[in-house]
Motif scaffolding. Structure first.
Motif, PDB file in Angstrom:
ATOM      1  N   LYS A   1       0.847  -1.185   0.000  1.00 29.16           N
ATOM      2  CA  LYS A   1       0.000   0.000   0.000  1.00 29.16           C
ATOM      3  C   LYS A   1       0.887   1.240   0.000  1.00 29.16           C
ATOM      4  N   GLY A   2       0.512   2.228  -0.783  1.00 30.19           N
ATOM      5  CA  GLY A   2       1.321   3.439  -0.902  1.00 30.19           C
ATOM      6  C   GLY A   2       1.583   4.112   0.433  1.00 30.19           C
ATOM      7  N   SER A   3       0.566   4.160   1.294  1.00 31.73           N
ATOM      8  CA  SER A   3       0.717   4.819   2.590  1.00 31.73           C
ATOM      9  C   SER A   3       1.711   4.079   3.479  1.00 31.73           C
ATOM     10  N   ARG A   4       1.808   2.728   3.315  1.00 36.49           N
ATOM     11  CA  ARG A   4       2.753   1.951   4.112  1.00 36.49           C
ATOM     12  C   ARG A   4       4.194   2.307   3.720  1.00 36.49           C
ATOM     13  N   ILE A   5       4.430   2.480   2.425  1.00 32.70           N
ATOM     14  CA  ILE A   5       5.757   2.874   1.968  1.00 32.70           C
ATOM     15  C   ILE A   5       6.098   4.278   2.463  1.00 32.70           C
ATOM     16  N   MET A   6       5.112   5.164   2.485  1.00 29.81           N
ATOM     17  CA  MET A   6       5.349   6.520   2.986  1.00 29.81           C
ATOM     18  C   MET A   6       5.711   6.494   4.471  1.00 29.81           C
ATOM     19  N   GLN A   7       5.061   5.624   5.247  1.00 26.57           N
ATOM     20  CA  GLN A   7       5.385   5.495   6.668  1.00 26.57           C
ATOM     21  C   GLN A   7       6.820   4.992   6.858  1.00 26.57           C
ATOM     22  N   LEU A   8       7.215   4.053   5.998  1.00 31.75           N
ATOM     23  CA  LEU A   8       8.586   3.556   6.045  1.00 31.75           C
ATOM     24  C   LEU A   8       9.579   4.679   5.738  1.00 31.75           C
ATOM     25  N   GLN A   9       9.242   5.466   4.738  1.00 39.83           N
ATOM     26  CA  GLN A   9      10.128   6.571   4.364  1.00 39.83           C
ATOM     27  C   GLN A   9      10.287   7.564   5.512  1.00 39.83           C
ATOM     28  N   GLU A  10       9.199   7.840   6.220  1.00 39.73           N
ATOM     29  CA  GLU A  10       9.257   8.756   7.365  1.00 39.73           C
ATOM     30  C   GLU A  10      10.163   8.201   8.457  1.00 39.73           C
TER      31      GLU A  10
ATOM     32  N   LYS B   1      17.884   8.791   9.681  1.00 40.15           N
ATOM     33  CA  LYS B   1      18.965   9.542   9.033  1.00 40.15           C
ATOM     34  C   LYS B   1      19.379  10.749   9.875  1.00 40.15           C
ATOM     35  N   LYS B   2      18.402  11.385  10.507  1.00 41.71           N
ATOM     36  CA  LYS B   2      18.689  12.565  11.330  1.00 41.71           C
ATOM     37  C   LYS B   2      19.508  12.206  12.567  1.00 41.71           C
ATOM     38  N   LEU B   3      19.515  10.914  12.907  1.00 38.46           N
ATOM     39  CA  LEU B   3      20.240  10.457  14.102  1.00 38.46           C
ATOM     40  C   LEU B   3      21.628   9.908  13.764  1.00 38.46           C
TER      41      LEU B   3
ATOM     42  N   ILE C   1      22.628   3.373   7.714  1.00 42.56           N
ATOM     43  CA  ILE C   1      21.872   4.332   6.898  1.00 42.56           C
ATOM     44  C   ILE C   1      21.925   3.928   5.425  1.00 42.56           C
ATOM     45  N   HIS C   2      23.101   3.485   4.993  1.00 43.65           N
ATOM     46  CA  HIS C   2      23.271   3.084   3.595  1.00 43.65           C
ATOM     47  C   HIS C   2      22.345   1.928   3.227  1.00 43.65           C
ATOM     48  N   VAL C   3      22.363   0.852   4.028  1.00 42.34           N
ATOM     49  CA  VAL C   3      21.581  -0.327   3.654  1.00 42.34           C
ATOM     50  C   VAL C   3      20.078  -0.086   3.802  1.00 42.34           C
ATOM     51  N   ILE C   4      19.690   0.707   4.787  1.00 36.74           N
ATOM     52  CA  ILE C   4      18.259   0.984   4.953  1.00 36.74           C
ATOM     53  C   ILE C   4      17.756   1.855   3.803  1.00 36.74           C
ATOM     54  N   SER C   5      18.548   2.841   3.405  1.00 34.88           N
ATOM     55  CA  SER C   5      18.160   3.689   2.276  1.00 34.88           C
ATOM     56  C   SER C   5      18.065   2.863   1.000  1.00 34.88           C
ATOM     57  N   HIS C   6      19.009   1.932   0.834  1.00 33.26           N
ATOM     58  CA  HIS C   6      18.999   1.061  -0.345  1.00 33.26           C
ATOM     59  C   HIS C   6      17.770   0.156  -0.333  1.00 33.26           C
ATOM     60  N   ALA C   7      17.446  -0.411   0.831  1.00 35.16           N
ATOM     61  CA  ALA C   7      16.266  -1.279   0.943  1.00 35.16           C
ATOM     62  C   ALA C   7      14.995  -0.507   0.615  1.00 35.16           C
ATOM     63  N   LEU C   8      14.898   0.717   1.114  1.00 34.81           N
ATOM     64  CA  LEU C   8      13.717   1.538   0.842  1.00 34.81           C
ATOM     65  C   LEU C   8      13.594   1.846  -0.645  1.00 34.81           C
ATOM     66  N   SER C   9      14.712   2.178  -1.291  1.00 37.82           N
ATOM     67  CA  SER C   9      14.655   2.488  -2.724  1.00 37.82           C
ATOM     68  C   SER C   9      14.218   1.272  -3.530  1.00 37.82           C
ATOM     69  N   LEU C  10      14.668   0.061  -3.123  1.00 33.36           N
ATOM     70  CA  LEU C  10      14.245  -1.152  -3.829  1.00 33.36           C
ATOM     71  C   LEU C  10      12.749  -1.396  -3.653  1.00 33.36           C
ATOM     72  N   LEU C  11      12.239  -1.150  -2.452  1.00 33.27           N
ATOM     73  CA  LEU C  11      10.806  -1.326  -2.206  1.00 33.27           C
ATOM     74  C   LEU C  11       9.992  -0.339  -3.041  1.00 33.27           C
ATOM     75  N   MET C  12      10.487   0.876  -3.173  1.00 33.17           N
ATOM     76  CA  MET C  12       9.764   1.896  -3.933  1.00 33.17           C
ATOM     77  C   MET C  12       9.777   1.594  -5.431  1.00 33.17           C
ATOM     78  N   GLU C  13      10.855   0.937  -5.897  1.00 38.58           N
ATOM     79  CA  GLU C  13      10.987   0.625  -7.324  1.00 38.58           C
ATOM     80  C   GLU C  13      10.363  -0.722  -7.693  1.00 38.58           C
ATOM     81  N   SER C  14      10.098  -1.565  -6.702  1.00 40.55           N
ATOM     82  CA  SER C  14       9.680  -2.939  -6.981  1.00 40.55           C
ATOM     83  C   SER C  14       8.291  -3.008  -7.602  1.00 40.55           C
ATOM     84  N   LYS C  15       8.120  -4.013  -8.450  1.00 40.85           N
ATOM     85  CA  LYS C  15       6.828  -4.272  -9.076  1.00 40.85           C
ATOM     86  C   LYS C  15       6.016  -5.208  -8.177  1.00 40.85           C
ATOM     87  N   PRO C  16       4.719  -5.327  -8.416  1.00 40.00           N
ATOM     88  CA  PRO C  16       3.904  -6.222  -7.585  1.00 40.00           C
ATOM     89  C   PRO C  16       4.362  -7.672  -7.696  1.00 40.00           C
TER      90      PRO C  16
END
Length: 296
Positions: A27-36, A42-44, A97-112
């Motif tokens: 769900k799009g909102s779930r990915i947005m929550q992950l991004q937040e 990252k701020k930490l 930070i590197h691996v989490i950012s990479h994981a998030l980008s893969l989730l955002m790019e992934s197909k169903p």
């Protein structure tokens, strides 16, 4: 009845008229929550973060990965588990930070993820191997692809590009066979991407440490870590179903290819290895290696 419904952060879509494929996506909102949450972490960077933040992010990443192809968040989840077990709070590192950012980008790019009707198409057979001379004058790799359904076979064998060897030997080490065994798996996925897309694949390797690293999609060795990140990205792109198995070296058809001996492949088609995706990833690997090795 609706052709689409949501359940626990996932969206399930049934086939259109005449179709045979069910799709499951995040769900799009779930990915947005992950991004937040990732932005919060990252701020930490360089500061301490509480254990509940690590545990919450790990759970969300694991669940989201279940609706994509490949274990694309495994590296991030393994590190989050490690950090979460170090106490009530732990310092956030550049590697995390590197691996989490990479994981998030893969989730955002992934197909169903697709659930298809049963097909009689047999799995592809894919053999890989790496070789390194004792003198270290050359490190080579090779792979053999057999498609029982189309009655075709392909192979490649080549020296591993110097750019990768420079990364693996930057600290003066001379033993790179572990990387040479994982490398042809990643390159096979980019070279034969169209042949592999959507198929079930039986991979055969004669190196047990490489096989286990691919099954877990995790390694504590930094250079293997980089290769497994590339592997996760290729899995999301190719959307194949992979099973990694063991083959004795003497029974591995890719052994000759990895040593650049091609006389036994007369009935197979030679392919040119595609290094483009791996080379594009190389600069990011160098950057992270430099940050970690100066203690940042």
């Amino acid at each position: 009845f609706s052709k689409q419904f949501e359940i626990l952060g996932a969206v399930v879509s049934f086939p259109v008229a005449g179709g045979t494929t069910i799709q499951v996506t995040n769900k799009g909102s779930r990915i947005m929550q992950l991004q937040e949450q990732v932005d919060e972490l990252k701020k930490l960077l360089g500061s301490n973060a509480p254990r509940p933040l690590f545990e919450s992010l790990k759970g969300r990443l694991l669940y989201a990965a279940g609706h994509t192809y490949g274990r694309c968040t495994q590296l991030a989840c393994q590190l989050l588990h490690k950090f979460g077990g170090e106490g009530p709070s732990t310092k956030v590192s550049p590697q995390l930070i590197h691996v989490i950012s990479h994981a998030l980008s893969l989730l955002m790019e992934s197909k169903p993820r697709t659930v298809e009707s049963w097909a009689e198409c047999p799995p592809l057979l894919l053999f890989t191997d790496g070789a390194a001379e004792e003198s270290f004058e050359r490190v080579t790799h090779g792979a053999v692809l057999v498609d029982p359904w189309k009655q075709t076979s392909y192979y490649f064998g080549d020296q591993i590009p110097a750019e990768f060897l420079r990364l693996w030997t930057r600290s003066g080490k001379r033993q790179v066979i572990a990387q040479a065994e994982v490398f042809p798996v990643v390159i096979a996925k980019s070279t034969w991407e169209e042949s592999l897309r959507g198929r079930s694949i039986l991979w055969f390797l004669d190196n047990e440490s490489a096989r286990m690293a691919l099954i877990r999609n995790f390694s504590g060795v930094l250079d293997n870590f980089f290769l497994l990140q590339m592997n996760a990205a290729m899995d999301v792109k190719v959307q194949a179903r992979n099973w990694y198995s063991r083959v004795p070296s003497k029974s591995n058809p890719a052994d000759d290819a990895s040593r650049l001996l091609f006389s036994d492949y007369k009935n197979s088609i030679r392919s040119k290895p595609d290094y483009v995706p791996a080379l594009e990833f190389l600069n990011e690997s160098w950057k992270l290696a430099s940050m970690l090795e100066v203690g940042r």
